[in-house]
Design a protein around this motif. Sequence first.
Motif, PDB file in Angstrom:
ATOM      1  N   ILE A  48      57.777  15.286 103.861  1.00 52.25           N
ATOM      2  CA  ILE A  48      56.771  16.160 103.278  1.00 52.25           C
ATOM      3  C   ILE A  48      57.493  17.378 102.726  1.00 52.25           C
ATOM      4  O   ILE A  48      58.314  17.990 103.417  1.00 52.25           O
ATOM      5  CB  ILE A  48      55.735  16.586 104.337  1.00 52.25           C
ATOM      6  CG1 ILE A  48      55.035  15.362 104.914  1.00 52.25           C
ATOM      7  CG2 ILE A  48      54.717  17.544 103.742  1.00 52.25           C
ATOM      8  CD1 ILE A  48      54.172  15.657 106.117  1.00 52.25           C
ATOM      9  N   SER A  56      51.357  20.033 103.379  1.00 50.63           N
ATOM     10  CA  SER A  56      51.018  19.385 104.638  1.00 50.63           C
ATOM     11  C   SER A  56      50.472  17.991 104.337  1.00 50.63           C
ATOM     12  O   SER A  56      50.110  17.686 103.200  1.00 50.63           O
ATOM     13  CB  SER A  56      49.986  20.211 105.415  1.00 50.63           C
ATOM     14  OG  SER A  56      48.799  20.317 104.665  1.00 50.63           O
ATOM     15  N   LEU A  57      50.395  17.204 105.344  1.00 50.70           N
ATOM     16  CA  LEU A  57      49.942  15.825 105.193  1.00 50.70           C
ATOM     17  C   LEU A  57      48.425  15.807 105.038  1.00 50.70           C
ATOM     18  O   LEU A  57      47.704  16.426 105.816  1.00 50.70           O
ATOM     19  CB  LEU A  57      50.365  15.027 106.430  1.00 50.70           C
ATOM     20  CG  LEU A  57      50.079  13.542 106.421  1.00 50.70           C
ATOM     21  CD1 LEU A  57      50.833  12.875 105.285  1.00 50.70           C
ATOM     22  CD2 LEU A  57      50.490  12.921 107.734  1.00 50.70           C
ATOM     23  N   GLY A  92      58.052   9.149 104.229  1.00 50.91           N
ATOM     24  CA  GLY A  92      57.543   9.925 105.351  1.00 50.91           C
ATOM     25  C   GLY A  92      57.903  11.401 105.298  1.00 50.91           C
ATOM     26  O   GLY A  92      57.488  12.164 106.161  1.00 50.91           O
ATOM     27  N   GLU A 131      45.365  13.527 105.393  1.00 46.29           N
ATOM     28  CA  GLU A 131      45.146  12.297 106.151  1.00 46.29           C
ATOM     29  C   GLU A 131      44.018  11.424 105.632  1.00 46.29           C
ATOM     30  O   GLU A 131      43.733  10.384 106.203  1.00 46.29           O
ATOM     31  CB  GLU A 131      44.899  12.648 107.616  1.00 46.29           C
ATOM     32  CG  GLU A 131      46.068  13.369 108.248  1.00 46.29           C
ATOM     33  CD  GLU A 131      45.783  13.873 109.644  1.00 46.29           C
ATOM     34  OE1 GLU A 131      44.646  13.717 110.117  1.00 46.29           O
ATOM     35  OE2 GLU A 131      46.700  14.431 110.240  1.00 46.29           O
TER      36      GLU A 131
END
Length: 188
Positions: free
Chosen positions: A63, A68-69, A61, A71
Amino acid sequence: MKSLIKILVLTVILTSFASCKKDSVPNYQYMPNMYAPVGYEAYSESKAFANGIEAQVSPEGTIARGHSLFEYENTTEGYNLAKETLKSPLDSTQVDLEKTKVLFDIYCAICHGVKGDGQGNLVKREKILGVPRYDDPARAITEGSIYHVIYYGKNAMGSYKNQLSEKERWEVVSYVLDLKQKLEGSAK
């Protein structure tokens, strides 16, 4: 006579300093870690961690800084969703096409060609076959689809998420769309 005594005292003091020096024992150091740093090997043994190895996997989880994540999943559904909904966060003033051309030439032109016509050096030498043109109407590429393919790769193309930062990926997307417009303009 007084100068002879001064010379004798000075000689005794210098001799006493020189005789106290031992080459086998190091002298005192101010901040010794600056002189002899501790070097860690990535896969060496360590008592600091439960598994006994220096190199550790990042916790689930997390980063990395500057990232950035993303999605969208690496599936056909994720690709289609990105193609329909994903838009570039950069506007036209934030993209320098001349600088981005350098990135495109380094990472993309070897297969896609400098004009985006699918005629890169590897295609011309028949090392890779079937690289489509950017203006191919059957593909109908969008910002989201290009970014998804750069991030995850598709078919014979590998992922470039580790070679390009997020901003650079979006810049390359803008450059690819610019090449697409040029190809569509020259085809008409």
